[in-house]
Design a protein around this motif. Structure first.
Motif, PDB file in Angstrom:
ATOM      1  N   MET A   1       0.681  -1.110   0.249  1.00 13.68           N
ATOM      2  CA  MET A   1       0.015  -0.075  -0.011  1.00 13.68           C
ATOM      3  C   MET A   1       0.839   1.057  -0.208  1.00 13.68           C
ATOM      4  SD  MET A   1      -3.063  -0.984  -0.077  1.00 13.68           S
ATOM      5  CE  MET A   1      -4.071   0.437   0.269  1.00 13.68           C
ATOM      6  N   ASP A   2       1.942   1.327   0.695  1.00 17.73           N
ATOM      7  CA  ASP A   2       2.866   2.336   0.624  1.00 17.73           C
ATOM      8  C   ASP A   2       3.692   2.574  -0.748  1.00 17.73           C
ATOM      9  OD1 ASP A   2       2.251   2.790   3.280  1.00 17.73           O
ATOM     10  OD2 ASP A   2       4.076   1.955   4.301  1.00 17.73           O
ATOM     11  N   SER A   3       3.579   1.623  -1.313  1.00 17.06           N
ATOM     12  CA  SER A   3       4.096   1.777  -2.699  1.00 17.06           C
ATOM     13  C   SER A   3       3.326   2.161  -3.918  1.00 17.06           C
ATOM     14  CB  SER A   3       4.815   0.361  -3.090  1.00 17.06           C
ATOM     15  OG  SER A   3       5.658  -0.045  -2.169  1.00 17.06           O
ATOM     16  N   ILE A   4       1.859   2.600  -3.590  1.00 18.94           N
ATOM     17  CA  ILE A   4       1.101   2.918  -4.687  1.00 18.94           C
ATOM     18  C   ILE A   4       1.641   4.474  -4.836  1.00 18.94           C
ATOM     19  CG2 ILE A   4      -1.250   3.367  -5.347  1.00 18.94           C
ATOM     20  CD1 ILE A   4      -2.262   1.403  -3.215  1.00 18.94           C
ATOM     21  N   SER A   5       1.719   4.540  -6.253  1.00 16.36           N
ATOM     22  CA  SER A   5       2.296   6.116  -6.170  1.00 16.36           C
ATOM     23  C   SER A   5       1.305   6.957  -7.433  1.00 16.36           C
ATOM     24  CB  SER A   5       3.675   6.059  -7.191  1.00 16.36           C
ATOM     25  OG  SER A   5       3.465   5.328  -8.312  1.00 16.36           O
ATOM     26  N   ALA A   6       0.573   6.343  -8.054  1.00 21.62           N
ATOM     27  CA  ALA A   6      -0.264   6.966  -9.260  1.00 21.62           C
ATOM     28  C   ALA A   6      -1.708   6.079  -9.254  1.00 21.62           C
ATOM     29  CB  ALA A   6       0.481   7.029 -10.393  1.00 21.62           C
ATOM     30  N   MET A   7      -2.640   6.801  -9.829  1.00 21.87           N
ATOM     31  CA  MET A   7      -3.917   6.256 -10.384  1.00 21.87           C
ATOM     32  C   MET A   7      -4.540   6.841 -11.242  1.00 21.87           C
ATOM     33  SD  MET A   7      -6.197   7.521  -6.934  1.00 21.87           S
ATOM     34  CE  MET A   7      -6.563   9.216  -6.832  1.00 21.87           C
ATOM     35  N   GLY A   8      -5.414   6.474 -11.946  1.00 18.46           N
ATOM     36  CA  GLY A   8      -6.140   7.219 -13.240  1.00 18.46           C
ATOM     37  C   GLY A   8      -7.223   6.282 -13.573  1.00 18.46           C
ATOM     38  N   ALA A   9      -7.923   6.662 -14.698  1.00 20.96           N
ATOM     39  CA  ALA A   9      -9.198   5.883 -15.327  1.00 20.96           C
ATOM     40  C   ALA A   9      -8.557   5.098 -16.371  1.00 20.96           C
ATOM     41  CB  ALA A   9     -10.156   6.867 -15.618  1.00 20.96           C
ATOM     42  N   SER A  10      -9.039   3.804 -16.522  1.00 22.06           N
ATOM     43  CA  SER A  10      -8.854   3.049 -17.608  1.00 22.06           C
ATOM     44  C   SER A  10     -10.187   2.528 -18.055  1.00 22.06           C
ATOM     45  CB  SER A  10      -8.145   1.908 -17.106  1.00 22.06           C
ATOM     46  OG  SER A  10      -8.670   1.214 -16.107  1.00 22.06           O
ATOM     47  N   ILE A  11     -10.292   2.338 -19.482  1.00 21.29           N
ATOM     48  CA  ILE A  11     -11.412   1.558 -19.787  1.00 21.29           C
ATOM     49  C   ILE A  11     -10.891   0.128 -20.357  1.00 21.29           C
ATOM     50  CG2 ILE A  11     -13.186   1.531 -21.659  1.00 21.29           C
ATOM     51  CD1 ILE A  11     -13.188   4.601 -21.540  1.00 21.29           C
ATOM     52  N   GLU A  12     -11.413  -0.980 -19.788  1.00 17.90           N
ATOM     53  CA  GLU A  12     -10.951  -1.948 -20.426  1.00 17.90           C
ATOM     54  C   GLU A  12     -12.130  -2.610 -21.517  1.00 17.90           C
ATOM     55  OE1 GLU A  12      -9.933  -6.812 -19.420  1.00 17.90           O
ATOM     56  OE2 GLU A  12     -11.349  -5.727 -17.992  1.00 17.90           O
ATOM     57  N   ILE A  13     -11.539  -3.255 -22.555  1.00 14.89           N
ATOM     58  CA  ILE A  13     -12.356  -3.726 -23.629  1.00 14.89           C
ATOM     59  C   ILE A  13     -12.294  -5.266 -23.085  1.00 14.89           C
ATOM     60  CG2 ILE A  13     -12.356  -4.570 -26.087  1.00 14.89           C
ATOM     61  CD1 ILE A  13     -11.226  -1.975 -26.800  1.00 14.89           C
ATOM     62  N   VAL A  14     -13.546  -5.763 -22.978  1.00 12.91           N
ATOM     63  CA  VAL A  14     -13.544  -7.286 -22.669  1.00 12.91           C
ATOM     64  C   VAL A  14     -14.023  -7.946 -23.806  1.00 12.91           C
ATOM     65  CG1 VAL A  14     -15.137  -9.019 -21.227  1.00 12.91           C
ATOM     66  CG2 VAL A  14     -14.492  -6.678 -20.206  1.00 12.91           C
TER      67      VAL A  14
ATOM     68  N   LEU B   1      -2.287   9.509 -15.909  1.00 12.68           N
ATOM     69  CA  LEU B   1      -2.301   9.154 -14.351  1.00 12.68           C
ATOM     70  C   LEU B   1      -1.901  10.616 -13.703  1.00 12.68           C
ATOM     71  CD1 LEU B   1       0.317   6.422 -14.889  1.00 12.68           C
ATOM     72  CD2 LEU B   1      -1.769   6.075 -13.751  1.00 12.68           C
ATOM     73  N   CYS B   2      -2.460  10.341 -12.198  1.00  5.04           N
ATOM     74  CA  CYS B   2      -2.303  11.387 -11.364  1.00  5.04           C
ATOM     75  C   CYS B   2      -1.558  11.030  -9.965  1.00  5.04           C
ATOM     76  CB  CYS B   2      -3.659  12.351 -11.059  1.00  5.04           C
ATOM     77  SG  CYS B   2      -4.904  11.239 -10.202  1.00  5.04           S
ATOM     78  N   ASP B   3      -1.279  11.810  -9.261  1.00  2.00           N
ATOM     79  CA  ASP B   3      -0.874  11.317  -7.990  1.00  2.00           C
ATOM     80  C   ASP B   3      -1.832  10.387  -7.134  1.00  2.00           C
ATOM     81  OD1 ASP B   3       1.657  12.396  -8.427  1.00  2.00           O
ATOM     82  OD2 ASP B   3       1.202  14.230  -7.076  1.00  2.00           O
ATOM     83  N   TYR B   4      -1.234   9.387  -6.488  1.00  3.85           N
ATOM     84  CA  TYR B   4      -2.404   8.597  -5.600  1.00  3.85           C
ATOM     85  C   TYR B   4      -2.519   9.319  -4.568  1.00  3.85           C
ATOM     86  CZ  TYR B   4      -3.475   5.099  -1.840  1.00  3.85           C
ATOM     87  OH  TYR B   4      -4.316   4.672  -1.159  1.00  3.85           O
ATOM     88  N   ARG B   5      -3.882   9.281  -4.154  1.00  2.00           N
ATOM     89  CA  ARG B   5      -4.499  10.014  -2.868  1.00  2.00           C
ATOM     90  C   ARG B   5      -5.217   8.908  -2.142  1.00  2.00           C
ATOM     91  NH1 ARG B   5      -6.426  12.877  -7.225  1.00  2.00           N
ATOM     92  NH2 ARG B   5      -8.759  12.686  -6.648  1.00  2.00           N
ATOM     93  N   ASP B   6      -4.781   8.839  -0.975  1.00  2.00           N
ATOM     94  CA  ASP B   6      -5.294   7.923   0.244  1.00  2.00           C
ATOM     95  C   ASP B   6      -6.694   8.080   0.375  1.00  2.00           C
ATOM     96  OD1 ASP B   6      -4.759   5.390   1.858  1.00  2.00           O
ATOM     97  OD2 ASP B   6      -5.359   6.983   3.338  1.00  2.00           O
ATOM     98  N   GLY B   7      -7.239   9.481   0.383  1.00  2.00           N
ATOM     99  CA  GLY B   7      -8.513   9.689   0.898  1.00  2.00           C
ATOM    100  C   GLY B   7      -9.516   9.645  -0.419  1.00  2.00           C
ATOM    101  N   PHE B   8      -9.037   9.361  -1.585  1.00  4.37           N
ATOM    102  CA  PHE B   8     -10.223   9.274  -2.591  1.00  4.37           C
ATOM    103  C   PHE B   8     -11.248   8.448  -2.203  1.00  4.37           C
ATOM    104  CE2 PHE B   8     -11.539   7.620  -6.538  1.00  4.37           C
ATOM    105  CZ  PHE B   8     -11.395   8.788  -7.503  1.00  4.37           C
TER     106      PHE B   8
END
Length: 255
Positions: free
Chosen positions: A121-134, A164-171
């Protein structure tokens, strides 16, 4: 000298060959159906080896907040930046899901002992939206055995990744506002819910799943974590636009 393949390896080769031919569907003989979840994961690796595919990311998910986790490696060639144009004809079947993806800021290499959740968990650095094609390479989908679907890279077709944007724990990972449109028409609008609950719980499973199998996860690898909008099947070409509140929007074209 001919090397005999295991049933899992044969299944992986069968699915890989269908993947390389794009719109071709494979008929899985009864004797190649995975007998266990471990067989399905062995088939995934045989799939990638047969395709000479580098791992570009991972998909992970769970059907309930406390349920078991499953995952699959994603071929690098099937990961596309936002604003891409993807051919509808390249996928035998095609559904879309709006998800949240994560990246780590370090490499996770295999270790002899389990890797602690706190370190992950301490190593999560970034997050963003993705769209998977199933999608699927198996004839008769979705009415095919679940372990065969897992072997088939867990029904993965392609992944479109947003900024990507910076990871936010409170999201708000449990019920973020989500909006998915196709050709300007709403597909989903409202509070999105991931069946796994908080998708971050899946990350510890993935790191240890890979470690146990001798697979490294390089820093920056994208990990997509399940749908907030359900599965939508477009019937025609068009523009797909997704937005999860607090993350950069994402879009791509089905041509």
């Amino acid at each position: 000298m001919t090397t005999l393949l295991s049933a899992a390896e044969e299944l992986g080769h069968l699915l890989s060959d269908a993947y390389s031919r794009q719109a071709t569907l494979a008929i899985v003989p009864d004797e190649l159906e995975p007998a266990s979840i471990e067989d399905a994961y062995l088939a995934q690796q045989a799939f990638l080896r047969r395709s000479h595919a580098a791992i570009g990311g991972w998909k992970i998910g769970s059907k309930t907040e406390a349920g078991p986790v499953q995952g699959a490696p994603l071929p690098l060639s099937g990961i596309h930046p936002a604003s891409s144009s993807l051919r509808r004809s390249a996928f035998p079947v095609l559904g879309i899901e709006l998800e949240i993806m994560f990246c780590f800021d370090c490499d996770f290499t295999p270790r002899p002992a389990p890797i602690a959740e706190a370190e992950i968990m301490d190593s999560i650095s970034a997050m963003g939206a993705s769209i998977e094609i199933v999608s699927s390479r198996i004839a008769g989908w979705p009415e095919v055995p679940k372990l065969s679907q897992l072997a088939d890279l867990q029904n993965h077709g392609a992944l479109v990744i947003g900024e990507l944007c910076d990871y936010r724990d409170g999201f708000n990972f449990r019920r973020p506002e989500a909006h998915l449109t196709f050709n300007g028409e709403d597909v989903f609008k409202g509070q999105g819910v991931n069946p796994a609950g908080d998708p971050r719980r899946l990350l510890s499973w993935l790191v240890n799943h890979c470690s146990e199998r001798g697979i490294a996860i390089p820093g920056g690898t994208v990990i997509t974590t399940g749908s907030y909008t359900g599965l939508f099947f477009p019937k025609a070409p068009g523009m797909v636009i997704g937005q999860i509140a607090g993350l950069p929007p994402i879009h791509f074209e089905l041509s």
